[in-house]
Design an enzyme around this catalytic site. Sequence first.
Site, PDB file in Angstrom:
ATOM      1  N   THR A   1       0.770  -1.161   0.037  1.00  0.00           N
ATOM      2  CA  THR A   1      -0.137  -0.143   0.042  1.00  0.00           C
ATOM      3  C   THR A   1       0.644   1.348  -0.035  1.00  0.00           C
ATOM      4  O   THR A   1       0.245   2.252  -0.194  1.00  0.00           O
ATOM      5  CB  THR A   1      -1.045  -0.004   1.252  1.00  0.00           C
ATOM      6  OG1 THR A   1      -0.251  -0.011   2.214  1.00  0.00           O
ATOM      7  CG2 THR A   1      -1.775  -1.032   1.180  1.00  0.00           C
TER       8      THR A   1
ATOM      9  N   ALA B   1       4.022   4.190  -1.292  1.00  0.00           N
ATOM     10  CA  ALA B   1       4.381   4.825  -2.418  1.00  0.00           C
ATOM     11  C   ALA B   1       5.079   3.807  -3.419  1.00  0.00           C
ATOM     12  O   ALA B   1       4.962   3.694  -4.506  1.00  0.00           O
ATOM     13  CB  ALA B   1       5.282   5.960  -2.330  1.00  0.00           C
TER      14      ALA B   1
ATOM     15  N   ARG C   1      -2.560  -2.262   9.907  1.00  0.00           N
ATOM     16  CA  ARG C   1      -3.435  -1.279   9.730  1.00  0.00           C
ATOM     17  C   ARG C   1      -3.649  -0.903   8.385  1.00  0.00           C
ATOM     18  O   ARG C   1      -4.914  -0.344   8.186  1.00  0.00           O
ATOM     19  CB  ARG C   1      -2.365  -0.055  10.159  1.00  0.00           C
ATOM     20  CG  ARG C   1      -2.975   1.088  10.423  1.00  0.00           C
ATOM     21  CD  ARG C   1      -1.857   2.074  10.813  1.00  0.00           C
ATOM     22  NE  ARG C   1      -0.587   1.868  10.269  1.00  0.00           N
ATOM     23  CZ  ARG C   1      -0.281   2.706   9.451  1.00  0.00           C
ATOM     24  NH1 ARG C   1      -0.562   4.036   9.326  1.00  0.00           N
ATOM     25  NH2 ARG C   1       0.715   2.317   8.701  1.00  0.00           N
ATOM     26  N   SER C   2      -3.412  -1.504   7.279  1.00  0.00           N
ATOM     27  CA  SER C   2      -3.556  -1.314   5.877  1.00  0.00           C
ATOM     28  C   SER C   2      -4.499  -2.609   5.460  1.00  0.00           C
ATOM     29  O   SER C   2      -4.786  -2.508   4.218  1.00  0.00           O
ATOM     30  CB  SER C   2      -2.233  -1.208   5.013  1.00  0.00           C
ATOM     31  OG  SER C   2      -1.853   0.051   5.144  1.00  0.00           O
TER      32      SER C   2
ATOM     33  N   ARG D   1      21.441  -5.155   2.117  1.00  0.00           N
ATOM     34  CA  ARG D   1      22.351  -4.836   1.092  1.00  0.00           C
ATOM     35  C   ARG D   1      23.676  -5.141   1.255  1.00  0.00           C
ATOM     36  O   ARG D   1      24.543  -5.324   0.268  1.00  0.00           O
ATOM     37  CB  ARG D   1      22.124  -3.303   0.868  1.00  0.00           C
ATOM     38  CG  ARG D   1      20.843  -3.069   0.106  1.00  0.00           C
ATOM     39  CD  ARG D   1      20.772  -1.543  -0.001  1.00  0.00           C
ATOM     40  NE  ARG D   1      19.204  -1.069  -0.364  1.00  0.00           N
ATOM     41  CZ  ARG D   1      18.690   0.013  -0.324  1.00  0.00           C
ATOM     42  NH1 ARG D   1      19.281   1.067   0.586  1.00  0.00           N
ATOM     43  NH2 ARG D   1      17.280   0.215  -0.591  1.00  0.00           N
TER      44      ARG D   1
ATOM     45  N   CYS E   1      17.777   4.136  -3.802  1.00  0.00           N
ATOM     46  CA  CYS E   1      17.254   4.840  -5.163  1.00  0.00           C
ATOM     47  C   CYS E   1      18.533   5.423  -6.088  1.00  0.00           C
ATOM     48  O   CYS E   1      18.596   5.557  -7.089  1.00  0.00           O
ATOM     49  CB  CYS E   1      15.792   5.610  -4.958  1.00  0.00           C
ATOM     50  SG  CYS E   1      16.239   6.847  -3.432  1.00  0.00           S
TER      51      CYS E   1
ATOM     52  N   SER F   1       9.119  12.098  -2.366  1.00  0.00           N
ATOM     53  CA  SER F   1       8.554  10.858  -2.263  1.00  0.00           C
ATOM     54  C   SER F   1       9.398   9.798  -1.937  1.00  0.00           C
ATOM     55  O   SER F   1       8.937   8.725  -1.722  1.00  0.00           O
ATOM     56  CB  SER F   1       7.967  10.419  -3.778  1.00  0.00           C
ATOM     57  OG  SER F   1       9.008  10.698  -4.856  1.00  0.00           O
TER      58      SER F   1
ATOM     59  N   HIS G   1      14.731  12.078  -8.727  1.00  0.00           N
ATOM     60  CA  HIS G   1      15.975  12.496  -8.021  1.00  0.00           C
ATOM     61  C   HIS G   1      16.887  13.163  -9.575  1.00  0.00           C
ATOM     62  O   HIS G   1      16.835  12.537 -10.523  1.00  0.00           O
ATOM     63  CB  HIS G   1      16.586  11.484  -7.263  1.00  0.00           C
ATOM     64  CG  HIS G   1      16.124  11.000  -6.271  1.00  0.00           C
ATOM     65  ND1 HIS G   1      15.119  11.476  -5.691  1.00  0.00           N
ATOM     66  CD2 HIS G   1      16.358   9.815  -5.746  1.00  0.00           C
ATOM     67  CE1 HIS G   1      14.718  10.801  -4.404  1.00  0.00           C
ATOM     68  NE2 HIS G   1      15.628   9.659  -4.571  1.00  0.00           N
TER      69      HIS G   1
END
Lengths: 354, 354
Positions: free
Chosen positions: A13, A15, A41-42, A101, A130, A160, A254
């Site tokens: 849910t 972004a 919650r979602s 990572r 990102c 975002s 970006h």
Amino acid sequence: MQEGFTVAILGATGAVGTRMVQQLAQSTIPVKTVKLLASARSAGKLLSFKGRALRVAATTAESFAGIDLVLASAGSTVSQRFLPIAVEQGAVCVDNTSAFRMDPTVPLVVPEVNKEILRQHHGIIANPNCSTIQMMVALNPIRRAIGLKQIIVSTYQAASGAGQSGLDEFYQEARDYLDEQPMTAEIFPIKGDHQHYPLAFNLLPQIDILEDNLYSHEEWKMIHETKKIMLGDMNASDIKVTATCVRVPVPFSHGESIWIDTGKPDATVDQVRQALANAPGVVLQDDPRHQLYPQPLNATGTRETYVGRIRPDLENPGAFNLWVVADNLLKGAAWNTVQVAECLVTDGLVHAPA
Amino acid sequence: MQEGFTVAILGATGAVGTRMVQQLAQSTIPVKTVKLLASARSAGKLLSFKGRALRVAATTAESFAGIDLVLASAGSTVSQRFLPIAVEQGAVCVDNTSAFRMDPTVPLVVPEVNKEILRQHHGIIANPNCSTIQMMVALNPIRRAIGLKQIIVSTYQAASGAGQSGLDEFYQEARDYLDEQPMTAEIFPIKGDHQHYPLAFNLLPQIDILEDNLYSHEEWKMIHETKKIMLGDMNASDIKVTATCVRVPVPFSHGESIWIDTGKPDATVDQVRQALANAPGVVLQDDPRHQLYPQPLNATGTRETYVGRIRPDLENPGAFNLWVVADNLLKGAAWNTVQVAECLVTDGLVHAPA
């Protein structure tokens, strides 16, 4: 019964999660079933996948039975808790969080750069940060065609990156400022840190926590993920990297101002352009006479990495400046994750679907 | 009759000109009379100076009789046309445009750095470009205390650098975007160029025209003005400089991510901080534990240059990253101009008032 993989999206849910659902729907992966997972919650929310409404379920240890592929973007602690369980039950996981990572046994993959290391996976593949991803897509073709000895990068990172709640706060601040009302900041620079500052009409030179070595964790990621992706070792010294990461009042995509030393004093702008012209995932937007250069408004919603403003450093032969833009939620997150999953499927690195 | 200088402000109604009026009112310069000059279109407007309403007059060749000091910010062609006339009639001119900056006989002055060269003036003193000024204030103390061999700068420049009309367009775009209306761009990246793009919620890596050498003219200015200010010669090679200039959706105050090589491998962050701690015009805002760093919202309306996020380049001994913010309309323009005029007055370099 339809042939294909059962895919779970963890953090569906958010972004990034909603975009993972979109990107999966548009991918080449044959999908039999999609399971949307999120926090309690979602749970119950409905999301659309290829025209069907799917209900989001709360994530539990039992959520992963029968899952072939997990795409995860629900935060590091959620990935740390659930991905080992999913792997245990036979799934292959592509994780968009930073949880694994730097684990030397976990491949950190930008398909355009190092998809061959997917063969070494042990169930979890990490998606890079990102801001690192788009830099790798832009610089790897130059490294391969010419050389790469040093990187100095300054980022211009979109709101975002802090998720939907960050975006919502940013837009509200912008409205308040234009209405001459006070701005209220509770999220930026980062959720949970002590101080909060407005992002709208401002610049915040802090992304993620500031560490004892004075670098922000985002800057640390750009340095060490670059080394792991390009050189296979997070501490390799063959390419020197330093970074300054700044949040800017832009919602999506970006920007990065990158200075590189190729180590080849005779290298030319034409060679750099040529290296990028047909590079996978790259769109060259570099025509100063027609004022063509990458812009966030144009990159948003696309999968590509845009490169322009390529200029020689006039006093350092072999060094160049570049301007790079990509959609942080797509190439920087959801698309790179789905793209890795596509590679896993194509190369037979996911267990054959039942 | 009050003792003091008769001061003309050329371009008094613009974003910089109105601030020159304010800064002059708050300066130590004894002012007898202020003459506000602008284009014929703006003539008749009223501006306040120390509580008195002054009427703006159209600029003509006859405007400069009896003027002791001219502060100019009405564009390069206006300065080229009128400043020689003003000098001819006995005035000393501080010019905020780029008209005379590269004239080897014209001092290019940031008072904190090189006010001693004011003694060499021949009637015109040039104010540097906004993005150059704040970089000079931040880097000169480091250069003097430690050393400076190389600068790589990426800018985050505010909309107001394009004047009031640029600011107005930017705010309108922001409103339209938030109202989900199309944005209309007629000014950015620069007035009069072929293509125009929205700045709101976007990044534009073009400030001023793009030249045949692939650099924007803004980038060219940062390179050559730095050399002239620090080394006395616009083509000096003792300090290598390269720049990438980007317009960001911020109304006021420029940010700069600056990488420097001091040429001293043993230099430490503490030495850099110490060099800046008591430097003129500098406010050190560098406390990562308390998330203290320069931000445009805090710098706006002040005369100082703010420096923080000072970090060693972990792989290049003697190199450092810094984040620098200053109000582009004050230290970058109106205040530096008035500050130069203050120095001229203090050092007896304006003709004694009648």
